[in-house]
Design a protein around this motif. Structure first.
Motif, mmCIF file in Angstrom:
data_model
loop_
_atom_site.group_PDB
_atom_site.id
_atom_site.type_symbol
_atom_site.label_atom_id
_atom_site.label_comp_id
_atom_site.label_asym_id
_atom_site.label_seq_id
_atom_site.Cartn_x
_atom_site.Cartn_y
_atom_site.Cartn_z
ATOM 1 N N GLY A 18 0.816 -1.212 0.000
ATOM 2 C CA GLY A 18 0.000 0.000 0.000
ATOM 3 C C GLY A 18 0.847 1.259 0.000
ATOM 4 O O GLY A 18 0.539 2.238 -0.705
ATOM 5 N N ILE A 19 1.933 1.249 0.779
ATOM 6 C CA ILE A 19 2.829 2.407 0.808
ATOM 7 C C ILE A 19 3.469 2.619 -0.563
ATOM 8 O O ILE A 19 3.630 3.767 -1.012
ATOM 9 C CB ILE A 19 3.904 2.206 1.891
ATOM 10 N N ALA A 20 3.822 1.532 -1.241
ATOM 11 C CA ALA A 20 4.418 1.651 -2.572
ATOM 12 C C ALA A 20 3.447 2.301 -3.550
ATOM 13 O O ALA A 20 3.834 3.171 -4.346
ATOM 14 C CB ALA A 20 4.835 0.265 -3.073
ATOM 15 N N VAL A 21 2.187 1.909 -3.487
ATOM 16 C CA VAL A 21 1.181 2.488 -4.381
ATOM 17 C C VAL A 21 0.996 3.977 -4.085
ATOM 18 O O VAL A 21 0.973 4.816 -5.006
ATOM 19 C CB VAL A 21 -0.154 1.737 -4.238
ATOM 20 N N VAL A 22 0.870 4.303 -2.813
ATOM 21 C CA VAL A 22 0.680 5.714 -2.429
ATOM 22 C C VAL A 22 1.885 6.546 -2.840
ATOM 23 O O VAL A 22 1.744 7.669 -3.356
ATOM 24 C CB VAL A 22 0.429 5.812 -0.912
ATOM 25 N N ALA A 23 3.105 6.026 -2.619
ATOM 26 C CA ALA A 23 4.311 6.773 -2.973
ATOM 27 C C ALA A 23 4.368 7.056 -4.469
ATOM 28 O O ALA A 23 4.765 8.155 -4.891
ATOM 29 C CB ALA A 23 5.552 5.995 -2.542
ATOM 30 N N PHE A 24 3.967 6.091 -5.273
ATOM 31 C CA PHE A 24 4.024 6.276 -6.731
ATOM 32 C C PHE A 24 3.121 7.418 -7.176
ATOM 33 O O PHE A 24 3.528 8.269 -7.976
ATOM 34 C CB PHE A 24 3.618 4.975 -7.433
ATOM 35 N N PHE A 66 2.987 2.783 -13.796
ATOM 36 C CA PHE A 66 2.868 2.138 -12.492
ATOM 37 C C PHE A 66 3.142 0.646 -12.589
ATOM 38 O O PHE A 66 3.877 0.098 -11.755
ATOM 39 C CB PHE A 66 1.472 2.373 -11.906
ATOM 40 N N TRP A 67 2.585 -0.011 -13.574
ATOM 41 C CA TRP A 67 2.781 -1.455 -13.684
ATOM 42 C C TRP A 67 4.245 -1.808 -13.957
ATOM 43 O O TRP A 67 4.778 -2.769 -13.396
ATOM 44 C CB TRP A 67 1.887 -2.030 -14.778
ATOM 45 N N ASP A 68 4.900 -1.019 -14.803
ATOM 46 C CA ASP A 68 6.320 -1.276 -15.085
ATOM 47 C C ASP A 68 7.146 -1.178 -13.806
ATOM 48 O O ASP A 68 8.010 -2.022 -13.539
ATOM 49 C CB ASP A 68 6.844 -0.283 -16.124
ATOM 50 N N TRP A 69 6.890 -0.125 -13.012
ATOM 51 C CA TRP A 69 7.665 0.061 -11.784
ATOM 52 C C TRP A 69 7.274 -0.962 -10.727
ATOM 53 O O TRP A 69 8.136 -1.546 -10.063
ATOM 54 C CB TRP A 69 7.444 1.474 -11.236
ATOM 55 N N PHE A 70 5.982 -1.219 -10.563
ATOM 56 C CA PHE A 70 5.517 -2.105 -9.502
ATOM 57 C C PHE A 70 5.931 -3.552 -9.777
ATOM 58 O O PHE A 70 6.330 -4.278 -8.847
ATOM 59 C CB PHE A 70 3.999 -2.010 -9.365
ATOM 60 N N LEU A 73 9.422 -3.791 -8.845
ATOM 61 C CA LEU A 73 9.560 -3.746 -7.388
ATOM 62 C C LEU A 73 9.327 -5.118 -6.770
ATOM 63 O O LEU A 73 10.040 -5.526 -5.836
ATOM 64 C CB LEU A 73 8.570 -2.734 -6.808
ATOM 65 N N LEU A 74 8.342 -5.842 -7.262
ATOM 66 C CA LEU A 74 8.054 -7.174 -6.739
ATOM 67 C C LEU A 74 9.214 -8.134 -6.967
ATOM 68 O O LEU A 74 9.324 -9.156 -6.284
ATOM 69 C CB LEU A 74 6.785 -7.730 -7.391
ATOM 70 N N GLN A 75 10.089 -7.808 -7.907
ATOM 71 C CA GLN A 75 11.275 -8.623 -8.160
ATOM 72 C C GLN A 75 12.507 -8.066 -7.447
ATOM 73 O O GLN A 75 13.622 -8.550 -7.656
ATOM 74 C CB GLN A 75 11.546 -8.688 -9.667
ATOM 75 N N GLY A 76 12.295 -7.040 -6.613
ATOM 76 C CA GLY A 76 13.399 -6.466 -5.867
ATOM 77 C C GLY A 76 14.183 -5.401 -6.593
ATOM 78 O O GLY A 76 15.263 -5.001 -6.144
ATOM 79 N N ASP A 77 13.660 -4.905 -7.707
ATOM 80 C CA ASP A 77 14.338 -3.882 -8.510
ATOM 81 C C ASP A 77 13.651 -2.539 -8.277
ATOM 82 O O ASP A 77 12.480 -2.358 -8.628
ATOM 83 C CB ASP A 77 14.290 -4.264 -9.991
ATOM 84 N N PRO A 280 11.851 7.553 -9.516
ATOM 85 C CA PRO A 280 12.307 6.251 -8.989
ATOM 86 C C PRO A 280 13.036 6.376 -7.653
ATOM 87 O O PRO A 280 12.880 5.522 -6.773
ATOM 88 C CB PRO A 280 13.240 5.740 -10.089
ATOM 89 N N MET A 281 13.825 7.443 -7.486
ATOM 90 C CA MET A 281 14.568 7.610 -6.236
ATOM 91 C C MET A 281 13.630 7.917 -5.084
ATOM 92 O O MET A 281 13.780 7.361 -3.975
ATOM 93 C CB MET A 281 15.597 8.728 -6.392
ATOM 94 N N VAL A 282 12.658 8.798 -5.295
ATOM 95 C CA VAL A 282 11.699 9.122 -4.238
ATOM 96 C C VAL A 282 10.891 7.887 -3.854
ATOM 97 O O VAL A 282 10.700 7.590 -2.661
ATOM 98 C CB VAL A 282 10.759 10.260 -4.698
ATOM 99 N N GLN A 283 10.424 7.158 -4.855
ATOM 100 C CA GLN A 283 9.635 5.952 -4.581
ATOM 101 C C GLN A 283 10.476 4.900 -3.870
ATOM 102 O O GLN A 283 10.023 4.257 -2.906
ATOM 103 C CB GLN A 283 9.087 5.399 -5.899
ATOM 104 N N GLY A 284 11.713 4.704 -4.327
ATOM 105 C CA GLY A 284 12.578 3.722 -3.702
ATOM 106 C C GLY A 284 12.916 4.069 -2.262
ATOM 107 O O GLY A 284 12.901 3.200 -1.383
ATOM 108 N N LEU A 285 13.214 5.338 -1.998
ATOM 109 C CA LEU A 285 13.519 5.766 -0.636
ATOM 110 C C LEU A 285 12.313 5.591 0.272
ATOM 111 O O LEU A 285 12.444 5.158 1.426
ATOM 112 C CB LEU A 285 13.965 7.230 -0.641
ATOM 113 N N THR A 286 11.126 5.932 -0.224
ATOM 114 C CA THR A 286 9.915 5.801 0.579
ATOM 115 C C THR A 286 9.661 4.347 0.954
ATOM 116 O O THR A 286 9.376 4.035 2.121
ATOM 117 C CB THR A 286 8.706 6.357 -0.180
ATOM 118 N N VAL A 287 9.774 3.455 -0.013
ATOM 119 C CA VAL A 287 9.556 2.034 0.264
ATOM 120 C C VAL A 287 10.626 1.502 1.213
ATOM 121 O O VAL A 287 10.330 0.734 2.136
ATOM 122 C CB VAL A 287 9.554 1.231 -1.059
ATOM 123 N N PHE A 288 11.864 1.912 1.014
ATOM 124 C CA PHE A 288 12.961 1.437 1.870
ATOM 125 C C PHE A 288 12.767 1.907 3.311
ATOM 126 O O PHE A 288 12.936 1.125 4.249
ATOM 127 C CB PHE A 288 14.291 1.943 1.327
#
Length: 315
Positions: A18-24, A66-70, A73-77, A280-288
């Protein structure tokens, strides 16, 4: 214990998703994008702008982006930074130890000050030392971090000239390294100590009034043993909650301090990435950061069960 840990881990999966979706989607509510920032306001070339948007994938519909990034993300990228072109994971791991260093130093300062003072003031309730400590904690809660940091810079860097005002050096057990750490860690640590001290004092006052404390004293145990062995362990349960929240919040909450002291950690990276519209950096930092906060919460749950064995029977 293993069953409880696995249950907690499974419960955090939908939270992180959910946080990943909101961050995107939230970061895209900010006006402009990476192409606007790179080209600036004084330069306009529609052809070049279209090519750059195609290069970054910004010309695709939002659901496709969103689908490309998500899916990655599910694969750890976590993707690649639009600003530097480096992998987001690599950038985070490079700055993560710098922020952890600051966070650990601040927590050590907080614990060193708050726990002893909280115990002492609880044992000397309504005396002069107790009143002074409460006033000091109130001041610590009221002072903004950035103002305290600027004040410390003026005193120790400008007026006395004994500590550097900003910057960072690679970790080493040398004075040249630690002198850059003192001011930002003290600024953060004193603010944390104010909260932890008040919680420790309040919890100790409650515990010291319990029947088992009076029984321990009636058995002839020394006051030191009563306070530390019987009182402190039970009083630490709510304190651990505060420390867990503070630890999780420190990584993302050092933004202001890192800006004041030019500390090159995750907080300053997050601010710069937002300014650059580096999605990508903002989304990655938020998820991390969200993952780290969840991890700290799991550690706090485990600590509960060590400090209070009754938690085992509650499941």
């Amino acid at each position: 214990m293993i069953r409880v840990i696995l249950t907690r881990i499974l419960a955090t999966v939908p939270v992180l998703l959910g946080i990943a979706v909101v961050a995107f989607f939230l970061v895209r509510l900010i006006p402009g994008d990476t192409v606007n920032v790179l080209m600036g306001q004084d330069f306009s070339d529609p052809v070049l702008e279209a090519e750059m948007r195609a290069f970054f994938g910004l010309d695709q519909p939002l659901p496709v982006q969103f689908w490309d990034w998500f899916s990655a993300l599910l694969q750890g990228d976590l993707g690649h930074s639009m600003r530097s072109g480096e992998p987001v994971t690599q950038e985070i791991l490079r700055r993560f130890p710098i922020t952890v260093e600051l966070a650990i130093a601040a927590l050590l300062i907080s614990l060193t000050v708050s726990i002893p003072v909280g115990i002492y003031t609880a044992r000397n309730r309504n005396k002069g030392a107790d009143a002074a400590a409460r006033v000091a904690s109130l001041i610590g809660l009221s002072l903004p971090n950035f103002w305290l940091g600027i004040l410390l810079i003026y005193l120790f860097s400008v007026y006395f000239g004994v500590l550097p005002s900003s910057g960072h050096r690679d970790f080493a057990f040398t004075w040249q390294h630690f002198q850059y750490l003192i001011l930002p860690s003290v600024t953060l640590g004193l603010s944390l100590a104010a909260v932890t001290m008040r919680m420790t004092r309040s919890s100790m006052l409650e515990v010291l009034g319990q029947d088992y404390i009076r029984t321990a004293r009636a058995k002839g145990l020394g006051e030191r043993a009563v306070v530390l062995r019987h009182g402190l362990r039970n009083a630490l349960i709510p304190v651990v909650t505060v420390l867990g929240i503070q630890t999780g919040a420190l990584l993302g909450g050092t933004v202001v301090i890192e800006q004041v002291f030019s500390w090159p950690g995750l907080g300053s990276q997050l601010v710069q990435s937002i300014q650059d519209r580096d999605y990508p950096m903002v989304q990655g930092l938020t998820v991390f950061l969200a993952f780290f906060f969840v991890l700290v919460s799991l550690i706090v749950d485990i600590a509960y069960r060590y400090l209070d064995p009754r938690m085992y029977r509650r499941g």
